[in-house]
Design a protein around this motif. Structure first.
Motif, PDB file in Angstrom:
ATOM      1  N   PRO A  11      19.012 -19.862 -17.596  1.00  0.00           N
ATOM      2  CA  PRO A  11      17.711 -20.228 -18.140  1.00  0.00           C
ATOM      3  C   PRO A  11      17.748 -20.384 -19.654  1.00  0.00           C
ATOM      4  N   ARG A  12      16.905 -21.279 -20.144  1.00  0.00           N
ATOM      5  CA  ARG A  12      16.729 -21.446 -21.578  1.00  0.00           C
ATOM      6  C   ARG A  12      15.533 -20.622 -22.018  1.00  0.00           C
ATOM      7  N   ARG A  13      15.585 -20.108 -23.220  1.00  0.00           N
ATOM      8  CA  ARG A  13      14.435 -19.407 -23.763  1.00  0.00           C
ATOM      9  C   ARG A  13      13.380 -20.428 -24.178  1.00  0.00           C
ATOM     10  N   LEU A  14      12.157 -20.231 -23.706  1.00  0.00           N
ATOM     11  CA  LEU A  14      11.034 -21.105 -24.033  1.00  0.00           C
ATOM     12  C   LEU A  14      10.075 -20.322 -24.906  1.00  0.00           C
ATOM     13  N   ILE A  15       9.678 -20.910 -26.042  1.00  0.00           N
ATOM     14  CA  ILE A  15       8.810 -20.225 -26.996  1.00  0.00           C
ATOM     15  C   ILE A  15       7.602 -21.092 -27.305  1.00  0.00           C
ATOM     16  N   ARG A  24      -1.871 -20.147 -24.916  1.00  0.00           N
ATOM     17  CA  ARG A  24      -1.069 -19.250 -24.075  1.00  0.00           C
ATOM     18  C   ARG A  24      -1.550 -19.295 -22.626  1.00  0.00           C
ATOM     19  N   GLU A  25      -2.856 -19.310 -22.434  1.00  0.00           N
ATOM     20  CA  GLU A  25      -3.399 -19.372 -21.080  1.00  0.00           C
ATOM     21  C   GLU A  25      -3.050 -20.698 -20.407  1.00  0.00           C
ATOM     22  N   LEU A  26      -3.089 -21.791 -21.161  1.00  0.00           N
ATOM     23  CA  LEU A  26      -2.737 -23.094 -20.593  1.00  0.00           C
ATOM     24  C   LEU A  26      -1.267 -23.133 -20.183  1.00  0.00           C
ATOM     25  N   LEU A  27      -0.383 -22.673 -21.057  1.00  0.00           N
ATOM     26  CA  LEU A  27       1.037 -22.701 -20.732  1.00  0.00           C
ATOM     27  C   LEU A  27       1.351 -21.820 -19.528  1.00  0.00           C
ATOM     28  N   SER A  28       0.594 -20.758 -19.353  1.00  0.00           N
ATOM     29  CA  SER A  28       0.806 -19.869 -18.201  1.00  0.00           C
ATOM     30  C   SER A  28       0.589 -20.579 -16.876  1.00  0.00           C
ATOM     31  N   ARG A  29      -0.177 -21.669 -16.884  1.00  0.00           N
ATOM     32  CA  ARG A  29      -0.412 -22.424 -15.646  1.00  0.00           C
ATOM     33  C   ARG A  29       0.878 -22.989 -15.070  1.00  0.00           C
ATOM     34  N   LEU A  30       1.865 -23.239 -15.912  1.00  0.00           N
ATOM     35  CA  LEU A  30       3.124 -23.823 -15.444  1.00  0.00           C
ATOM     36  C   LEU A  30       4.046 -22.789 -14.806  1.00  0.00           C
ATOM     37  N   GLN A  31       3.651 -21.522 -14.853  1.00  0.00           N
ATOM     38  CA  GLN A  31       4.392 -20.430 -14.212  1.00  0.00           C
ATOM     39  C   GLN A  31       5.843 -20.374 -14.694  1.00  0.00           C
ATOM     40  N   LEU A  32       6.011 -20.545 -15.996  1.00  0.00           N
ATOM     41  CA  LEU A  32       7.315 -20.436 -16.619  1.00  0.00           C
ATOM     42  C   LEU A  32       7.386 -19.152 -17.439  1.00  0.00           C
ATOM     43  N   SER A  33       8.572 -18.612 -17.569  1.00  0.00           N
ATOM     44  CA  SER A  33       8.773 -17.473 -18.462  1.00  0.00           C
ATOM     45  C   SER A  33       8.815 -17.983 -19.902  1.00  0.00           C
ATOM     46  N   PHE A  34       7.978 -17.414 -20.777  1.00  0.00           N
ATOM     47  CA  PHE A  34       7.996 -17.853 -22.171  1.00  0.00           C
ATOM     48  C   PHE A  34       7.570 -16.719 -23.090  1.00  0.00           C
ATOM     49  N   ASP A  35       7.967 -16.837 -24.337  1.00  0.00           N
ATOM     50  CA  ASP A  35       7.556 -15.915 -25.379  1.00  0.00           C
ATOM     51  C   ASP A  35       6.577 -16.634 -26.302  1.00  0.00           C
ATOM     52  N   THR A  36       5.786 -15.867 -27.019  1.00  0.00           N
ATOM     53  CA  THR A  36       4.911 -16.446 -28.036  1.00  0.00           C
ATOM     54  C   THR A  36       5.268 -15.847 -29.393  1.00  0.00           C
ATOM     55  N   ILE A  37       5.381 -16.714 -30.385  1.00  0.00           N
ATOM     56  CA  ILE A  37       5.612 -16.296 -31.765  1.00  0.00           C
ATOM     57  C   ILE A  37       4.641 -17.081 -32.638  1.00  0.00           C
ATOM     58  N   SER A  38       3.961 -16.385 -33.516  1.00  0.00           N
ATOM     59  CA  SER A  38       2.996 -17.050 -34.384  1.00  0.00           C
ATOM     60  C   SER A  38       3.707 -17.618 -35.615  1.00  0.00           C
ATOM     61  N   ASN A 207      11.792 -23.851  -9.025  1.00  0.00           N
ATOM     62  CA  ASN A 207      12.915 -23.056  -8.536  1.00  0.00           C
ATOM     63  C   ASN A 207      12.386 -21.685  -8.144  1.00  0.00           C
ATOM     64  N   SER A 208      13.173 -20.945  -7.395  1.00  0.00           N
ATOM     65  CA  SER A 208      12.673 -19.711  -6.786  1.00  0.00           C
ATOM     66  C   SER A 208      12.372 -18.617  -7.793  1.00  0.00           C
ATOM     67  N   SER A 209      12.936 -18.693  -9.000  1.00  0.00           N
ATOM     68  CA  SER A 209      12.754 -17.602  -9.955  1.00  0.00           C
ATOM     69  C   SER A 209      11.646 -17.857 -10.966  1.00  0.00           C
ATOM     70  N   ASN A 210      11.071 -19.086 -10.977  1.00  0.00           N
ATOM     71  CA  ASN A 210      10.038 -19.442 -11.945  1.00  0.00           C
ATOM     72  C   ASN A 210      10.523 -19.245 -13.389  1.00  0.00           C
ATOM     73  N   ALA A 211      11.779 -19.500 -13.622  1.00  0.00           N
ATOM     74  CA  ALA A 211      12.337 -19.421 -14.968  1.00  0.00           C
ATOM     75  C   ALA A 211      12.623 -20.831 -15.465  1.00  0.00           C
ATOM     76  N   PRO A 212      12.567 -21.046 -16.791  1.00  0.00           N
ATOM     77  CA  PRO A 212      12.765 -22.395 -17.326  1.00  0.00           C
ATOM     78  C   PRO A 212      14.221 -22.817 -17.347  1.00  0.00           C
ATOM     79  N   TYR A 213      14.744 -23.165 -16.169  1.00  0.00           N
ATOM     80  CA  TYR A 213      16.108 -23.638 -16.090  1.00  0.00           C
ATOM     81  C   TYR A 213      16.198 -25.093 -16.588  1.00  0.00           C
ATOM     82  N   THR A 214      17.339 -25.440 -17.134  1.00  0.00           N
ATOM     83  CA  THR A 214      17.580 -26.825 -17.522  1.00  0.00           C
ATOM     84  C   THR A 214      18.841 -27.304 -16.807  1.00  0.00           C
TER      85      THR A 214
END
Length: 216
Positions: A11-15, A24-38, A207-214
């Protein structure tokens, strides 16, 4: 028994480069693992800068600011500028300013420029490093009397929203029409444009893990 399915790549790290709870709420709709940094940048428009240029520049600068902290990550930057008669409409900050905004916009059409940047900090070349787009939304506001506008603001208190109305909440009741090819753009993060960008970067969504694979 061994699986016939090919192994998924790492997986790639998505920020998400934003402090906005709405993005943040909108991006959560895609069910991807991500971090937020201001991102820590100056968001003031430049002298003589067109609204669309301001939004695009700030979206890119937000992503670039995070990229310096996160080499190899996929970074999302976004910015929104609202305009009426070519004049930028910012976040009101308080009730009095919000009421003035709504009074000025009632019965009128406001243009919202929502710029989106996807920066691939791990891209092998400059051509594939940056994707940038502006999604335009036309919003027609109802011609409502002062007491209704005042009551709306006291109920929802949208003082951190450009244009003083939350279309995802009660603010939809003071809007007459929304015209856009990306329905989430007005809330602050155009998901149709974003999923296109992420696919261009090789992301596999289902994918089965809901992680941002590339794919690379």
């Amino acid at each position: 028994m061994p699986s016939n399915n090919p192994p998924l790549p790492s997986p790639r790290r998505l920020i998400l480069g934003s402090s906005s709870v709405y993005r943040r709420e909108l991006l959560s709709r895609l069910q991807l693992s991500f971090d937020t940094i201001s991102p820590d940048i100056d968001e003031a428009p430049l002298a003589g800068e067109a609204p669309e240029q301001t939004a695009l520049r700030l979206a890119r600068q937000k992503a670039e600011a995070i990229a310096r902290q996160a080499p190899g990550a996929l970074i999302i930057g976004s910015d929104q500028v609202a305009t009426l008669d070519g004049e930028q409409i910012g976040k009101p900050g308080n009730h009095a300013n919000a009421l003035k905004q709504l009074q000025k916009m009632r019965g009128r059409q406001v243009v919202f420029h929502t710029a989106l940047c996807l920066l691939d900090a791990g891209a092998p070349d400059a051509a594939s490093r940056l994707q940038l787009v502006n999604v335009q939304t036309l919003v027609s506001f109802r011609d409502l009397p002062d007491h209704e506008l005042d009551a709306y603001l006291r109920i929802e208190q949208p003082y951190d929203c450009a244009g003083s109305a939350k279309n995802e909440g009660l603010g939809i009741a003071i809007i007459e029409k929304i015209e856009s090819n990306d329905p989430t753009a007005l809330t602050g993060l155009p998901l149709i444009a974003l999923t296109t960008m992420l696919r261009n970067a090789g992301m596999i969504f289902f994918n089965s893990s809901n992680a941002p694979y590339t794919s690379a």
